[in-house]
Design a protein around this motif. Structure first.
Motif, PDB file in Angstrom:
ATOM      1  N   ASP A  10      -4.976  -0.203  -2.804  1.00  0.00           N
ATOM      2  CA  ASP A  10      -5.679   0.354  -3.997  1.00  0.00           C
ATOM      3  C   ASP A  10      -5.895  -0.498  -5.184  1.00  0.00           C
ATOM      4  O   ASP A  10      -5.750  -0.019  -6.376  1.00  0.00           O
ATOM      5  CB  ASP A  10      -5.198   1.613  -4.339  1.00  0.00           C
ATOM      6  CG  ASP A  10      -6.079   2.571  -5.399  1.00  0.00           C
ATOM      7  OD1 ASP A  10      -7.309   2.445  -5.249  1.00  0.00           O
ATOM      8  OD2 ASP A  10      -5.777   3.378  -6.229  1.00  0.00           O
ATOM      9  N   GLY A  11      -5.869  -1.897  -4.722  1.00  0.00           N
ATOM     10  CA  GLY A  11      -6.197  -3.097  -5.587  1.00  0.00           C
ATOM     11  C   GLY A  11      -4.975  -3.473  -6.622  1.00  0.00           C
ATOM     12  O   GLY A  11      -5.175  -4.153  -7.654  1.00  0.00           O
ATOM     13  N   VAL A  12      -3.955  -3.132  -6.378  1.00  0.00           N
ATOM     14  CA  VAL A  12      -2.453  -3.605  -6.991  1.00  0.00           C
ATOM     15  C   VAL A  12      -1.757  -3.966  -5.843  1.00  0.00           C
ATOM     16  O   VAL A  12      -1.734  -3.549  -4.738  1.00  0.00           O
ATOM     17  CB  VAL A  12      -2.086  -2.538  -7.978  1.00  0.00           C
ATOM     18  CG1 VAL A  12      -3.130  -2.113  -9.130  1.00  0.00           C
ATOM     19  CG2 VAL A  12      -1.555  -1.236  -7.032  1.00  0.00           C
ATOM     20  N   VAL A  13      -0.721  -5.145  -6.430  1.00  0.00           N
ATOM     21  CA  VAL A  13       0.322  -5.095  -5.347  1.00  0.00           C
ATOM     22  C   VAL A  13       1.417  -4.105  -5.601  1.00  0.00           C
ATOM     23  O   VAL A  13       1.983  -3.939  -6.553  1.00  0.00           O
ATOM     24  CB  VAL A  13       1.238  -6.512  -5.922  1.00  0.00           C
ATOM     25  CG1 VAL A  13       2.181  -6.740  -5.089  1.00  0.00           C
ATOM     26  CG2 VAL A  13       0.229  -7.484  -6.003  1.00  0.00           C
ATOM     27  N   HIS A  14       1.356  -3.203  -4.371  1.00  0.00           N
ATOM     28  CA  HIS A  14       1.959  -1.993  -4.375  1.00  0.00           C
ATOM     29  C   HIS A  14       3.691  -2.258  -4.070  1.00  0.00           C
ATOM     30  O   HIS A  14       4.589  -1.326  -4.493  1.00  0.00           O
ATOM     31  CB  HIS A  14       1.415  -1.012  -3.225  1.00  0.00           C
ATOM     32  CG  HIS A  14       1.915   0.418  -3.495  1.00  0.00           C
ATOM     33  ND1 HIS A  14       1.379   1.074  -4.552  1.00  0.00           N
ATOM     34  CD2 HIS A  14       2.753   0.949  -2.605  1.00  0.00           C
ATOM     35  CE1 HIS A  14       1.993   2.379  -4.331  1.00  0.00           C
ATOM     36  NE2 HIS A  14       2.895   2.382  -3.497  1.00  0.00           N
ATOM     37  N   GLU A  15       3.846  -3.366  -3.327  1.00  0.00           N
ATOM     38  CA  GLU A  15       5.407  -3.782  -3.049  1.00  0.00           C
ATOM     39  C   GLU A  15       5.245  -4.905  -2.730  1.00  0.00           C
ATOM     40  O   GLU A  15       4.551  -5.645  -2.152  1.00  0.00           O
ATOM     41  CB  GLU A  15       5.889  -2.793  -1.963  1.00  0.00           C
ATOM     42  CG  GLU A  15       7.248  -3.132  -1.824  1.00  0.00           C
ATOM     43  CD  GLU A  15       7.934  -1.914  -0.742  1.00  0.00           C
ATOM     44  OE1 GLU A  15       9.059  -1.936  -0.510  1.00  0.00           O
ATOM     45  OE2 GLU A  15       7.105  -1.103  -0.509  1.00  0.00           O
ATOM     46  N   ARG A  16       6.628  -5.775  -3.221  1.00  0.00           N
ATOM     47  CA  ARG A  16       6.835  -7.244  -2.982  1.00  0.00           C
ATOM     48  C   ARG A  16       8.130  -7.574  -2.627  1.00  0.00           C
ATOM     49  O   ARG A  16       8.942  -6.687  -3.132  1.00  0.00           O
ATOM     50  CB  ARG A  16       6.157  -8.017  -3.886  1.00  0.00           C
ATOM     51  CG  ARG A  16       6.995  -7.936  -5.282  1.00  0.00           C
ATOM     52  CD  ARG A  16       6.392  -8.812  -6.486  1.00  0.00           C
ATOM     53  NE  ARG A  16       5.296  -8.241  -7.094  1.00  0.00           N
ATOM     54  CZ  ARG A  16       4.086  -9.019  -7.339  1.00  0.00           C
ATOM     55  NH1 ARG A  16       4.013 -10.237  -7.382  1.00  0.00           N
ATOM     56  NH2 ARG A  16       3.430  -8.337  -7.968  1.00  0.00           N
ATOM     57  N   GLY A  17       8.470  -8.616  -1.983  1.00  0.00           N
ATOM     58  CA  GLY A  17       9.650  -8.786  -1.704  1.00  0.00           C
ATOM     59  C   GLY A  17       9.663  -9.838  -0.610  1.00  0.00           C
ATOM     60  O   GLY A  17       8.831 -10.345   0.013  1.00  0.00           O
ATOM     61  N   SER A  18      10.966 -10.114  -0.079  1.00  0.00           N
ATOM     62  CA  SER A  18      11.137 -11.048   1.178  1.00  0.00           C
ATOM     63  C   SER A  18      10.719 -10.376   2.240  1.00  0.00           C
ATOM     64  O   SER A  18      10.383  -9.045   2.354  1.00  0.00           O
ATOM     65  CB  SER A  18      12.608 -11.238   1.311  1.00  0.00           C
ATOM     66  OG  SER A  18      13.156 -10.164   1.905  1.00  0.00           O
ATOM     67  N   ALA A  19      10.424 -11.103   3.374  1.00  0.00           N
ATOM     68  CA  ALA A  19       9.851 -10.644   4.432  1.00  0.00           C
ATOM     69  C   ALA A  19      10.794  -9.440   5.218  1.00  0.00           C
ATOM     70  O   ALA A  19      10.212  -8.334   5.908  1.00  0.00           O
ATOM     71  CB  ALA A  19       9.506 -11.585   5.771  1.00  0.00           C
ATOM     72  N   ALA A  20      11.825  -9.782   5.159  1.00  0.00           N
ATOM     73  CA  ALA A  20      13.026  -8.788   5.560  1.00  0.00           C
ATOM     74  C   ALA A  20      12.834  -7.560   4.856  1.00  0.00           C
ATOM     75  O   ALA A  20      13.082  -6.425   5.300  1.00  0.00           O
ATOM     76  CB  ALA A  20      14.458  -9.504   5.824  1.00  0.00           C
TER      77      ALA A  20
END
Length: 262
Positions: free
Chosen positions: A232-242
């Motif tokens: 929905d046009g925002v970075v909803h979750e971020r982090g390492s691949a794990a």
């Protein structure tokens, strides 16, 4: 020289860009008519880092890359590249793009030029590299991507995977500060995907700074320093691949990944 930043610069120190980053987006917003594609995107890309954007079609991944490369004009927010605010009206967009490499899902090769001609075109026309030097650099890059024997061929004589490797060679031959890759395997037959992903894995190992969007979650798990899930046009979750792929915290991330049957 950096152009001055206008009065619209955020006051909050929390929103200030980290100028040690290669690429920094703050509050980036982009609409197409009434369609709001990017609502308020923040992103940081450090030197040598691989940031992978994931999300459903229409979540804004391709638009984000096009905004970063100034192929789209942002409606609000700022983008800093190598310490310079490139969203300032006084910035020469062509000069910015000359320092970035952009690879599209549809290759965008010129069918009337040879493979070598495609790879060296920007060197000769944009960077004003002498023809002999451009040819040497082009041949070296084709050797690097395993296509030296195709230098005189036309793009239509190549497989899709080979054409995409030519497109990557074209983007890399000018030694860009950052490589932006927009769904570079989505137009390929499944048996050709691996050869392109193998090349990107090698570039990651060599320390090439990359931002890419992909639906290849196994590849993302292998190469990403950070995974950003757009919704929905925002970075909803971020982090390492794990973290994001292995143990997502947000329900929407979980729902998206469950549909992929990882």
């Amino acid at each position: 020289m950096n152009v001055p930043i206008g009065s619209g610069e955020p006051d909050s120190s929390e929103l200030a860009p980290d100028l040690s980053q290669v690429l920094t987006l703050r509050g980036v917003r982009k609409s197409f008519g009434s369609n709001l594609v990017l609502r308020s995107v923040d992103l940081d890309v450090a030197p040598g880092e691989c940031v992978v954007l994931i999300g459903a079609s229409g979540s804004g991944k391709s638009t984000l890359l096009r905004c970063a490369n100034l192929l789209e004009v942002v409606d609000d927010g700022t983008i800093h590249f190598a310490g310079q605010e490139i969203t300032h009206p006084a910035v020469d967009a062509d000069a910015v793009r000359a320092r970035m490499g952009m690879v599209f899902q549809s290759y965008n090769l010129f069918p009337h030029l040879s493979v070598l001609g495609n790879v060296t075109l920007a060197l000769r026309k944009v960077h004003r590299v002498p023809a002999s030097e451009a040819e040497q650099r082009g041949l070296a890059m084709l050797e690097r991507v395993g296509l030296a024997d195709k230098a005189t061929a036309r793009p239509d004589d190549l497989s899709g995977g080979q054409q995409q490797r030519v497109a990557i060679a074209r983007a890399m031959v000018s030694n860009p500060t950052v490589l932006l890759l927009d769904e570079v395997t989505s137009a390929l037959d499944p048996e050709l995907v691996g050869e392109v992903l193998d090349l990107l894995t090698e570039l990651k190992a060599e320390g090439v700074t990359m931002v890419l969007n992909t639906h290849e979650m196994g590849f993302a798990r292998e190469v990403a320093d950070e995974v950003c899930f757009l919704h929905d046009g925002v970075v909803h979750e971020r982090g390492s691949a794990a973290e994001v792929l292995g143990a997502p915290q947000q329900e929407r991330t979980q729902a998206f990944l469950s549909r992929l049957r990882l």
